[in-house]
Design a protein around this motif. Structure first.
Motif, mmCIF file in Angstrom:
data_model
loop_
_atom_site.group_PDB
_atom_site.id
_atom_site.type_symbol
_atom_site.label_atom_id
_atom_site.label_comp_id
_atom_site.label_asym_id
_atom_site.label_seq_id
_atom_site.Cartn_x
_atom_site.Cartn_y
_atom_site.Cartn_z
ATOM 1 N N VAL A 2 49.586 -10.698 -49.296
ATOM 2 C CA VAL A 2 49.038 -12.232 -48.522
ATOM 3 C C VAL A 2 48.034 -11.221 -47.675
ATOM 4 O O VAL A 2 48.413 -10.029 -47.173
ATOM 5 N N GLN A 3 46.841 -11.529 -47.625
ATOM 6 C CA GLN A 3 45.706 -11.138 -46.589
ATOM 7 C C GLN A 3 45.532 -12.293 -45.153
ATOM 8 O O GLN A 3 45.538 -12.959 -45.549
ATOM 9 N N SER A 27 47.229 -14.312 -53.122
ATOM 10 C CA SER A 27 48.583 -14.646 -54.814
ATOM 11 C C SER A 27 49.979 -15.877 -53.543
ATOM 12 O O SER A 27 50.592 -15.189 -54.109
ATOM 13 N N ILE A 28 49.234 -16.548 -53.255
ATOM 14 C CA ILE A 28 50.073 -17.871 -52.090
ATOM 15 C C ILE A 28 50.832 -19.157 -53.284
ATOM 16 O O ILE A 28 49.342 -19.821 -53.884
ATOM 17 N N GLN A 96 54.805 -15.556 -43.345
ATOM 18 C CA GLN A 96 55.690 -15.621 -44.059
ATOM 19 C C GLN A 96 55.944 -16.594 -45.577
ATOM 20 O O GLN A 96 55.757 -18.118 -45.348
ATOM 21 N N VAL A 97 55.113 -16.127 -46.714
ATOM 22 C CA VAL A 97 54.707 -16.806 -48.087
ATOM 23 C C VAL A 97 55.505 -16.633 -49.027
ATOM 24 O O VAL A 97 56.294 -15.436 -49.533
ATOM 25 N N GLU A 98 55.000 -17.634 -50.122
ATOM 26 C CA GLU A 98 55.782 -17.623 -51.293
ATOM 27 C C GLU A 98 54.856 -17.119 -52.127
ATOM 28 O O GLU A 98 53.877 -17.519 -52.111
ATOM 29 N N GLY A 106 53.772 -11.454 -44.618
ATOM 30 C CA GLY A 106 52.090 -10.411 -44.127
ATOM 31 C C GLY A 106 51.874 -10.061 -42.827
ATOM 32 O O GLY A 106 52.237 -11.210 -41.689
ATOM 33 N N TRP A 107 50.774 -9.449 -42.481
ATOM 34 C CA TRP A 107 50.714 -9.005 -40.495
ATOM 35 C C TRP A 107 48.996 -9.136 -41.158
ATOM 36 O O TRP A 107 48.195 -8.055 -41.700
ATOM 37 N N GLY A 108 48.295 -9.763 -40.097
ATOM 38 C CA GLY A 108 47.080 -8.910 -39.687
ATOM 39 C C GLY A 108 46.226 -7.742 -38.986
ATOM 40 O O GLY A 108 47.476 -7.171 -38.672
ATOM 41 N N ARG A 109 45.387 -7.187 -38.473
ATOM 42 C CA ARG A 109 45.267 -6.264 -38.393
ATOM 43 C C ARG A 109 45.458 -6.305 -36.631
ATOM 44 O O ARG A 109 45.077 -5.321 -35.919
ATOM 45 N N GLY A 110 45.231 -7.454 -36.146
ATOM 46 C CA GLY A 110 45.407 -7.293 -34.610
ATOM 47 C C GLY A 110 44.168 -8.471 -33.741
ATOM 48 O O GLY A 110 42.724 -7.689 -34.551
ATOM 49 N N THR A 111 43.806 -8.265 -33.316
ATOM 50 C CA THR A 111 43.078 -8.983 -32.196
ATOM 51 C C THR A 111 43.124 -8.629 -30.954
ATOM 52 O O THR A 111 43.958 -9.510 -30.401
#
Length: 117
Positions: A2-3, A27-28, A96-98, A106-111
């Motif tokens: 996941v992105q 691929s969620i 949190q994904v299946e 998954g985690w984002g890069r942050g803002t």
């Protein structure tokens, strides 16, 4: 996999508002929950708010009544009002994904969010 891509951070004066957005892709099969965490310099990463697939929300005590989380399909929003200097931090999107291979986080890069006059 996941992105997660975040947007909406910036500099705002105390009392101002910002809205953060995060979109999940990949691929969620199903998204179980999405949320926002934040990390200030020298501190641990803490939960700000989360929302489940059923719409149940959870907020840190420090943001209750000021922040609102919502979700539309694969996008989660965090509306932040009455911002305070202590809200300054890097905000990270979390999901949190299946997938076809199981459950993953998954985690984002942050803002960066900076509240300052």
């Amino acid at each position: 996999q996941v992105q997660l891509v975040e947007s909406g951070g910036g500099l705002v004066q105390p009392g101002g508002s910002l809205r953060l957005s995060c979109t999940a892709s990949g691929s969620i099969s199903r998204i179980r929950s999405m949320g926002w965490y934040r990390q200030a310099p020298g501190k641990q990463r803490d939960l700000v708010a989360s929302i489940t697939s059923g719409g149940t929300t959870n907020y840190a005590d420090s943001v209750k009544g000021r922040f609102a989380i919502s979700r539309d399909t694969n996008t989660v929003l965090l509306q932040m009002n009455s911002l305070k200097p202590e809200d300054t931090a890097v905000y990270y999107c979390n999901a949190q994904v299946e997938t076809a291979w199981g459950t993953t986080v998954g985690w984002g890069r942050g803002t960066q969010v900076t509240v300052s006059s």
